[in-house]
Motif scaffolding. Structure first.
Motif, PDB file in Angstrom:
ATOM      1  N   GLN A   3       0.830  -1.191   0.000  1.00 54.33           N
ATOM      2  CA  GLN A   3       0.000   0.000   0.000  1.00 54.33           C
ATOM      3  C   GLN A   3       0.873   1.252   0.000  1.00 54.33           C
ATOM      4  N   LEU A   4       0.434   2.255  -0.749  1.00 57.70           N
ATOM      5  CA  LEU A   4       1.088   3.554  -0.794  1.00 57.70           C
ATOM      6  C   LEU A   4       0.063   4.620  -0.428  1.00 57.70           C
ATOM      7  N   TYR A  94      -1.322  14.558  -7.565  1.00 57.18           N
ATOM      8  CA  TYR A  94      -0.009  13.928  -7.549  1.00 57.18           C
ATOM      9  C   TYR A  94      -0.133  12.516  -6.964  1.00 57.18           C
ATOM     10  N   TYR A  95       0.485  11.577  -7.655  1.00 57.58           N
ATOM     11  CA  TYR A  95       0.454  10.175  -7.262  1.00 57.58           C
ATOM     12  C   TYR A  95       1.879   9.657  -7.076  1.00 57.58           C
ATOM     13  N   CYS A  96       2.049   8.756  -6.122  1.00 51.22           N
ATOM     14  CA  CYS A  96       3.290   7.999  -6.087  1.00 51.22           C
ATOM     15  C   CYS A  96       2.972   6.557  -6.501  1.00 51.22           C
ATOM     16  N   ALA A  97       3.992   5.905  -7.015  1.00 53.65           N
ATOM     17  CA  ALA A  97       3.827   4.555  -7.539  1.00 53.65           C
ATOM     18  C   ALA A  97       5.092   3.755  -7.304  1.00 53.65           C
ATOM     19  N   ALA A  98       4.946   2.446  -7.212  1.00 56.15           N
ATOM     20  CA  ALA A  98       6.065   1.560  -6.938  1.00 56.15           C
ATOM     21  C   ALA A  98       6.233   0.547  -8.056  1.00 56.15           C
ATOM     22  N   SER A 114       1.853  -0.451  -8.727  1.00 57.29           N
ATOM     23  CA  SER A 114       1.189  -0.174  -7.459  1.00 57.29           C
ATOM     24  C   SER A 114       1.117   1.335  -7.296  1.00 57.29           C
ATOM     25  N   TRP A 115      -0.073   1.842  -7.016  1.00 55.61           N
ATOM     26  CA  TRP A 115      -0.311   3.280  -6.988  1.00 55.61           C
ATOM     27  C   TRP A 115      -1.008   3.699  -5.699  1.00 55.61           C
ATOM     28  N   GLY A 116      -0.704   4.906  -5.275  1.00 59.43           N
ATOM     29  CA  GLY A 116      -1.455   5.507  -4.186  1.00 59.43           C
ATOM     30  C   GLY A 116      -2.733   6.146  -4.704  1.00 59.43           C
ATOM     31  N   GLN A 117      -3.473   6.756  -3.793  1.00 59.09           N
ATOM     32  CA  GLN A 117      -4.779   7.302  -4.147  1.00 59.09           C
ATOM     33  C   GLN A 117      -4.676   8.730  -4.680  1.00 59.09           C
ATOM     34  N   GLY A 118      -3.535   9.366  -4.498  1.00 58.56           N
ATOM     35  CA  GLY A 118      -3.321  10.712  -5.014  1.00 58.56           C
ATOM     36  C   GLY A 118      -3.592  11.793  -3.981  1.00 58.56           C
ATOM     37  N   THR A 119      -2.930  12.932  -4.177  1.00 57.35           N
ATOM     38  CA  THR A 119      -3.150  14.093  -3.325  1.00 57.35           C
ATOM     39  C   THR A 119      -3.194  15.338  -4.209  1.00 57.35           C
ATOM     40  N   GLN A 120      -4.145  16.209  -3.965  1.00 57.12           N
ATOM     41  CA  GLN A 120      -4.362  17.375  -4.812  1.00 57.12           C
ATOM     42  C   GLN A 120      -3.389  18.495  -4.445  1.00 57.12           C
TER      43      GLN A 120
END
Length: 125
Positions: A3-4, A94-98, A114-120
């Protein structure tokens, strides 16, 4: 389960700064390439920066070079994106991914699974 979770987004004036965090759970982040991506309304998701597994080499999109800095804190299993001198055109989710790879990172979103849910992030006066 891998999880991210991203955090740190918000509203900032042009020229301001924000620091985004990408906290990992369920895996050891330093063994993965981690990328930051962003997507503005009506636009494709684009690579912003990435940090490689192992030696931690970093890469930046030309549009953010000299303004953004990616870093990895292995003790906190977290990757950061320090964003300075923000511009209205930096506004996006903005997203982070692995990416589970022992190699240099790349800034193609297709490599990451694998991706996070994002932040505005909104840059506006």
């Amino acid at each position: 389960q891998l999880q991210l979770v991203e955090s740190g987004g918000g509203l900032v004036q042009p020229g301001g700064s924000l620091r985004l965090s990408c906290a990992a759970s369920g895996f050891t982040l330093r063994y993965y390439a981690i990328g930051w991506f962003r997507q503005a309304p009506g636009k494709e998701r684009e690579g912003v920066s990435c940090v490689s597994s192992g030696d931690g080499s970093t890469y930046y999109a030309d549009s953010v070079k000299g303004r953004f800095t990616i870093s990895r804190d292995d003790t906190k299993n977290t990757v950061y994106l320090q964003m300075n001198s923000l511009k209205p055109e930096d506004t996006a989710v903005y997203y982070c991914a692995a990416w589970a790879v022992q190699a240099m990172c790349v800034m193609s979103r297709y490599a990451y699974n694998s991706w996070g849910q994002g932040t505005q992030v909104t840059v506006s006066s």
